[in-house]
Design an enzyme around this catalytic site. Sequence first.
Site, PDB file in Angstrom:
ATOM      1  N   GLY A   1      57.033 -50.638  -6.293  1.00 27.35           N
ATOM      2  CA  GLY A   1      56.866 -50.523  -7.753  1.00 27.35           C
ATOM      3  C   GLY A   1      55.710 -49.638  -8.182  1.00 27.35           C
TER       4      GLY A   1
ATOM      5  N   SER B   1      45.194 -71.492 -18.490  1.00 28.14           N
ATOM      6  CA  SER B   1      46.126 -71.337 -17.360  1.00 28.14           C
ATOM      7  C   SER B   1      45.609 -70.274 -16.396  1.00 28.14           C
TER       8      SER B   1
ATOM      9  N   ASN C   1      45.207 -59.337  -7.123  1.00 32.53           N
ATOM     10  CA  ASN C   1      46.322 -58.380  -7.036  1.00 32.53           C
ATOM     11  C   ASN C   1      45.835 -56.976  -7.323  1.00 32.53           C
TER      12      ASN C   1
ATOM     13  N   ASP D   1      43.128 -71.070 -26.212  1.00 29.55           N
ATOM     14  CA  ASP D   1      43.462 -70.756 -24.811  1.00 29.55           C
ATOM     15  C   ASP D   1      43.915 -72.044 -24.136  1.00 29.55           C
TER      16      ASP D   1
ATOM     17  N   ASP E   1      48.390 -74.555 -25.952  1.00 25.14           N
ATOM     18  CA  ASP E   1      49.356 -73.564 -25.504  1.00 25.14           C
ATOM     19  C   ASP E   1      49.989 -72.938 -26.742  1.00 25.14           C
TER      20      ASP E   1
ATOM     21  N   LYS F   1      56.221 -56.795 -22.093  1.00 23.58           N
ATOM     22  CA  LYS F   1      55.446 -55.932 -22.991  1.00 23.58           C
ATOM     23  C   LYS F   1      56.376 -55.026 -23.799  1.00 23.58           C
TER      24      LYS F   1
ATOM     25  N   SER G   1      50.482 -52.580 -22.737  1.00 28.92           N
ATOM     26  CA  SER G   1      50.036 -52.049 -21.443  1.00 28.92           C
ATOM     27  C   SER G   1      50.660 -50.685 -21.187  1.00 28.92           C
TER      28      SER G   1
ATOM     29  N   GLY H   1      39.997 -65.410 -21.419  1.00 29.28           N
ATOM     30  CA  GLY H   1      40.373 -64.532 -20.305  1.00 29.28           C
ATOM     31  C   GLY H   1      39.463 -63.328 -20.167  1.00 29.28           C
TER      32      GLY H   1
ATOM     33  N   ARG I   1      44.782 -43.663 -11.236  1.00 30.98           N
ATOM     34  CA  ARG I   1      44.881 -44.490 -12.440  1.00 30.98           C
ATOM     35  C   ARG I   1      43.771 -44.140 -13.415  1.00 30.98           C
TER      36      ARG I   1
ATOM     37  N   ASN J   1      43.795 -49.155 -17.100  1.00 29.60           N
ATOM     38  CA  ASN J   1      43.353 -50.132 -16.091  1.00 29.60           C
ATOM     39  C   ASN J   1      41.935 -50.632 -16.396  1.00 29.60           C
TER      40      ASN J   1
ATOM     41  N   TYR K   1      57.196 -58.633 -15.902  1.00 27.72           N
ATOM     42  CA  TYR K   1      55.959 -58.566 -16.702  1.00 27.72           C
ATOM     43  C   TYR K   1      56.008 -57.360 -17.645  1.00 27.72           C
TER      44      TYR K   1
HETATM   45  P1  NAD Z   1      43.669 -63.056 -18.423  1.00 23.95           P
HETATM   46  O1  NAD Z   1      44.678 -63.786 -17.623  1.00 23.95           O
HETATM   47  O2  NAD Z   1      42.264 -63.026 -17.927  1.00 23.95           O
HETATM   48  O3  NAD Z   1      43.648 -63.596 -19.932  1.00 23.95           O
HETATM   49  C1  NAD Z   1      44.786 -64.146 -20.548  1.00 23.95           C
HETATM   50  C2  NAD Z   1      44.380 -65.472 -21.155  1.00 23.95           C
HETATM   51  O4  NAD Z   1      45.503 -66.050 -21.831  1.00 23.95           O
HETATM   52  C3  NAD Z   1      43.921 -66.486 -20.112  1.00 23.95           C
HETATM   53  O5  NAD Z   1      42.686 -67.052 -20.528  1.00 23.95           O
HETATM   54  C4  NAD Z   1      45.027 -67.552 -20.095  1.00 23.95           C
HETATM   55  O6  NAD Z   1      44.524 -68.837 -19.803  1.00 23.95           O
HETATM   56  C5  NAD Z   1      45.565 -67.438 -21.528  1.00 23.95           C
HETATM   57  N1  NAD Z   1      46.967 -67.841 -21.688  1.00 23.95           N
HETATM   58  C6  NAD Z   1      48.063 -67.421 -20.988  1.00 23.95           C
HETATM   59  N2  NAD Z   1      49.171 -67.998 -21.469  1.00 23.95           N
HETATM   60  C7  NAD Z   1      48.783 -68.791 -22.499  1.00 23.95           C
HETATM   61  C8  NAD Z   1      49.473 -69.662 -23.382  1.00 23.95           C
HETATM   62  N3  NAD Z   1      50.806 -69.836 -23.299  1.00 23.95           N
HETATM   63  N4  NAD Z   1      48.771 -70.330 -24.332  1.00 23.95           N
HETATM   64  C9  NAD Z   1      47.423 -70.165 -24.427  1.00 23.95           C
HETATM   65  N5  NAD Z   1      46.717 -69.382 -23.611  1.00 23.95           N
HETATM   66  C10 NAD Z   1      47.391 -68.697 -22.656  1.00 23.95           C
HETATM   67  O7  NAD Z   1      44.206 -61.565 -18.635  1.00 23.95           O
HETATM   68  P2  NAD Z   1      43.473 -60.277 -19.221  1.00 23.95           P
HETATM   69  O8  NAD Z   1      43.296 -59.327 -18.107  1.00 23.95           O
HETATM   70  O9  NAD Z   1      42.330 -60.678 -20.048  1.00 23.95           O
HETATM   71  O10 NAD Z   1      44.651 -59.724 -20.133  1.00 23.95           O
HETATM   72  C11 NAD Z   1      44.753 -60.037 -21.502  1.00 23.95           C
HETATM   73  C12 NAD Z   1      46.025 -59.436 -22.045  1.00 23.95           C
HETATM   74  O11 NAD Z   1      46.013 -58.041 -21.818  1.00 23.95           O
HETATM   75  C13 NAD Z   1      47.300 -59.951 -21.394  1.00 23.95           C
HETATM   76  O12 NAD Z   1      48.303 -60.058 -22.370  1.00 23.95           O
HETATM   77  C14 NAD Z   1      47.649 -58.873 -20.402  1.00 23.95           C
HETATM   78  O13 NAD Z   1      49.027 -58.821 -20.140  1.00 23.95           O
HETATM   79  C15 NAD Z   1      47.181 -57.633 -21.131  1.00 23.95           C
HETATM   80  N6  NAD Z   1      46.866 -56.510 -20.240  1.00 23.95           N
HETATM   81  C16 NAD Z   1      45.993 -56.700 -19.208  1.00 23.95           C
HETATM   82  C17 NAD Z   1      45.707 -55.637 -18.353  1.00 23.95           C
HETATM   83  C18 NAD Z   1      44.791 -55.818 -17.168  1.00 23.95           C
HETATM   84  O14 NAD Z   1      44.857 -55.013 -16.248  1.00 23.95           O
HETATM   85  N7  NAD Z   1      43.927 -56.810 -17.143  1.00 23.95           N
HETATM   86  C19 NAD Z   1      46.293 -54.384 -18.581  1.00 23.95           C
HETATM   87  C20 NAD Z   1      47.173 -54.235 -19.642  1.00 23.95           C
HETATM   88  C21 NAD Z   1      47.448 -55.307 -20.468  1.00 23.95           C
HETATM   89  C1  WQD Z   2      45.587 -49.628  -8.830  1.00 26.59           C
HETATM   90  C2  WQD Z   2      45.752 -48.694  -7.639  1.00 26.59           C
HETATM   91  C3  WQD Z   2      47.406 -49.452  -6.062  1.00 26.59           C
HETATM   92  C4  WQD Z   2      45.224 -53.071  -4.861  1.00 26.59           C
HETATM   93  C5  WQD Z   2      48.417 -53.110 -12.818  1.00 26.59           C
HETATM   94  C6  WQD Z   2      49.662 -53.443 -13.577  1.00 26.59           C
HETATM   95  C7  WQD Z   2      49.610 -52.821 -14.943  1.00 26.59           C
HETATM   96  C8  WQD Z   2      48.309 -53.213 -15.668  1.00 26.59           C
HETATM   97  C9  WQD Z   2      47.102 -52.958 -14.832  1.00 26.59           C
HETATM   98  C10 WQD Z   2      48.720 -55.149 -16.966  1.00 26.59           C
HETATM   99  C11 WQD Z   2      47.218 -48.488  -7.228  1.00 26.59           C
HETATM  100  C12 WQD Z   2      46.029 -49.453  -5.436  1.00 26.59           C
HETATM  101  C13 WQD Z   2      45.611 -51.887  -5.466  1.00 26.59           C
HETATM  102  C14 WQD Z   2      44.877 -53.061  -3.485  1.00 26.59           C
HETATM  103  C15 WQD Z   2      45.324 -50.690  -3.423  1.00 26.59           C
HETATM  104  N1  WQD Z   2      48.263 -54.606 -15.956  1.00 26.59           N
HETATM  105  N2  WQD Z   2      45.662 -50.733  -4.769  1.00 26.59           N
HETATM  106  N3  WQD Z   2      44.933 -51.862  -2.825  1.00 26.59           N
HETATM  107  O1  WQD Z   2      49.099 -51.313 -10.343  1.00 26.59           O
HETATM  108  O2  WQD Z   2      47.831 -49.557 -11.674  1.00 26.59           O
HETATM  109  O3  WQD Z   2      48.338 -51.695 -12.704  1.00 26.59           O
HETATM  110  O4  WQD Z   2      47.265 -53.576 -13.553  1.00 26.59           O
HETATM  111  O5  WQD Z   2      49.379 -54.684 -17.840  1.00 26.59           O
HETATM  112  O6  WQD Z   2      50.728 -53.268 -15.620  1.00 26.59           O
HETATM  113  O7  WQD Z   2      50.779 -52.944 -12.867  1.00 26.59           O
HETATM  114  O8  WQD Z   2      46.649 -51.649 -10.936  1.00 26.59           O
HETATM  115  O9  WQD Z   2      44.660 -52.404  -9.746  1.00 26.59           O
HETATM  116  O10 WQD Z   2      46.925 -53.217  -8.981  1.00 26.59           O
HETATM  117  O11 WQD Z   2      46.293 -50.846  -8.594  1.00 26.59           O
HETATM  118  O12 WQD Z   2      45.358 -49.663  -2.780  1.00 26.59           O
HETATM  119  O13 WQD Z   2      44.532 -54.101  -2.880  1.00 26.59           O
HETATM  120  O14 WQD Z   2      45.118 -49.299  -6.497  1.00 26.59           O
HETATM  121  O15 WQD Z   2      48.372 -49.045  -5.144  1.00 26.59           O
HETATM  122  O16 WQD Z   2      47.332 -47.158  -6.782  1.00 26.59           O
HETATM  123  P1  WQD Z   2      48.079 -50.977 -11.318  1.00 26.59           P
HETATM  124  P2  WQD Z   2      46.091 -52.132  -9.550  1.00 26.59           P
END
Ligand code: NAD
Ligand code: WQD
Length: 337
Positions: A295, A35, A199, A32, A59, A154, A125, A11, A232, A180, A150
């Site tokens: 949210g 998914s 998203n 991995d 998985d 966490k 997170s 990921g 952020r 972020n 979600y």
């Molecule tokens: P990502 O989706 O790119 O990576 C997650 C990986 O886990 C993917 O490769 C997916 O295929 C794998 N995966 C999911 N479910 C699985 C399962 N049951 N078995 C095996 N593999 C599985 O996401 P990311 O952005 O790299 O995030 C990594 C972690 O960090 C996640 O737990 C996410 O919740 C957390 N996190 C991400 C962010 C963010 O903004 N990207 C912020 C805070 C926390």
């Molecule tokens: C950032 C800012 C939006 C998209 C999310 C999860 C959080 C963490 C990180 C995993 C906000 C604005 C966004 C768009 C916009 N993930 N925005 N137009 O919401 O801070 O955090 O990702 O743990 O749990 O909630 O990140 O990048 O979605 O948004 O204006 O098309 O950008 O309103 O102010 P967020 P984001």
Amino acid sequence: MANILVTGGAGFIGSHTCVELLNAGHDIVVVDNFSNSKPEALKRIKAITGKDFKFYELDILELDKMDKVFKENSIDAVIHFAGLKAVGESVEKPVEYYHNNITGTLMLIKAMRQNGCKRIVFSSSATVYGVDNPVPYVETMPTHTSTNPYGYTKVMIEQILTDVCASDPEWSVSLLRYFNPIGAHKSGLLGEDPNGIPNNLFPYIAQVAVGKREFLGVFGNDYDTPDGTGVRDYIHVMDLANGHLCAVDYVLEHKGVEAVNLGTGKGSSVFDVLHAFEKACGRELPYRILPRRAGDIAWCYANTDKAKEVFGWTAKYGLDEMAEDGWNFTKNNPDGL
Ligand code: NAD
Ligand code: WQD
């Protein structure tokens, strides 16, 4: 040097962390189920580092197979990235999210316990701070509410791992609360490659910049922030990857549980990110103001003192480098990996 099992290593954050683990001289074993990622990410980790590693396509819910991974490899510690992460989707599919993230983590813990591996770094997170805490977020603040399933996964996994530590003093757990993460590896070979319509803000802007989306929708410009848009704490994914190296060293040498924020401590608005990206790609990008997204909160940024004290870690990169590296990846890979 240690042998680290990386779940979710294909990921976004996992792949960048694998690069840094290999560069630091660690051995890695990656698990991995693809998914939300592609096998190409693993090839690119190898291309960047010139190093090979073991990979299992499975998985984490499959306890027998996970048990086999531990039996076939002598694992010193686990970095647990695997999980589903789309906030909106988690509202639509709470059961799938709770099952994948929480049951998946329980199965991983069982497999670890069966094999005497008791050191884990978990991807938590900033979402665990919920909506009621004031910024900047400090690790001692209460974390028992969220706005979506979600976020609750966490909160609950942090609780589960804390309880595991309380039950057995041999365990060592690092709960990393990411803010972020954005940006990409400097090579332009690895970066964020979301499925479908992004998203998150940064990959959405990147798709506007390569002409895949017509304009950025800015979700609200009437927040109580300097320019009215949400603020952020954006952190370069390579800084985040480096934070994991510190966390691994920490769990290898300490016992007990620590929650640590990984952020820069600096807040940036939606327009700050948009303008940084415009600077990187050399042109103005179209946007429209849309209603607030359900949210969302106005402010979210970290107090970073604990990361400095406990890990000796601070983020190095600013928003300009995040945008430059993110653009470099997107322009080289307009259709993703
Ligand atoms: P990502 O989706 O790119 O990576 C997650 C990986 O886990 C993917 O490769 C997916 O295929 C794998 N995966 C999911 N479910 C699985 C399962 N049951 N078995 C095996 N593999 C599985 O996401 P990311 O952005 O790299 O995030 C990594 C972690 O960090 C996640 O737990 C996410 O919740 C957390 N996190 C991400 C962010 C963010 O903004 N990207 C912020 C805070 C926390
Ligand atoms: C950032 C800012 C939006 C998209 C999310 C999860 C959080 C963490 C990180 C995993 C906000 C604005 C966004 C768009 C916009 N993930 N925005 N137009 O919401 O801070 O955090 O990702 O743990 O749990 O909630 O990140 O990048 O979605 O948004 O204006 O098309 O950008 O309103 O102010 P967020 P984001």
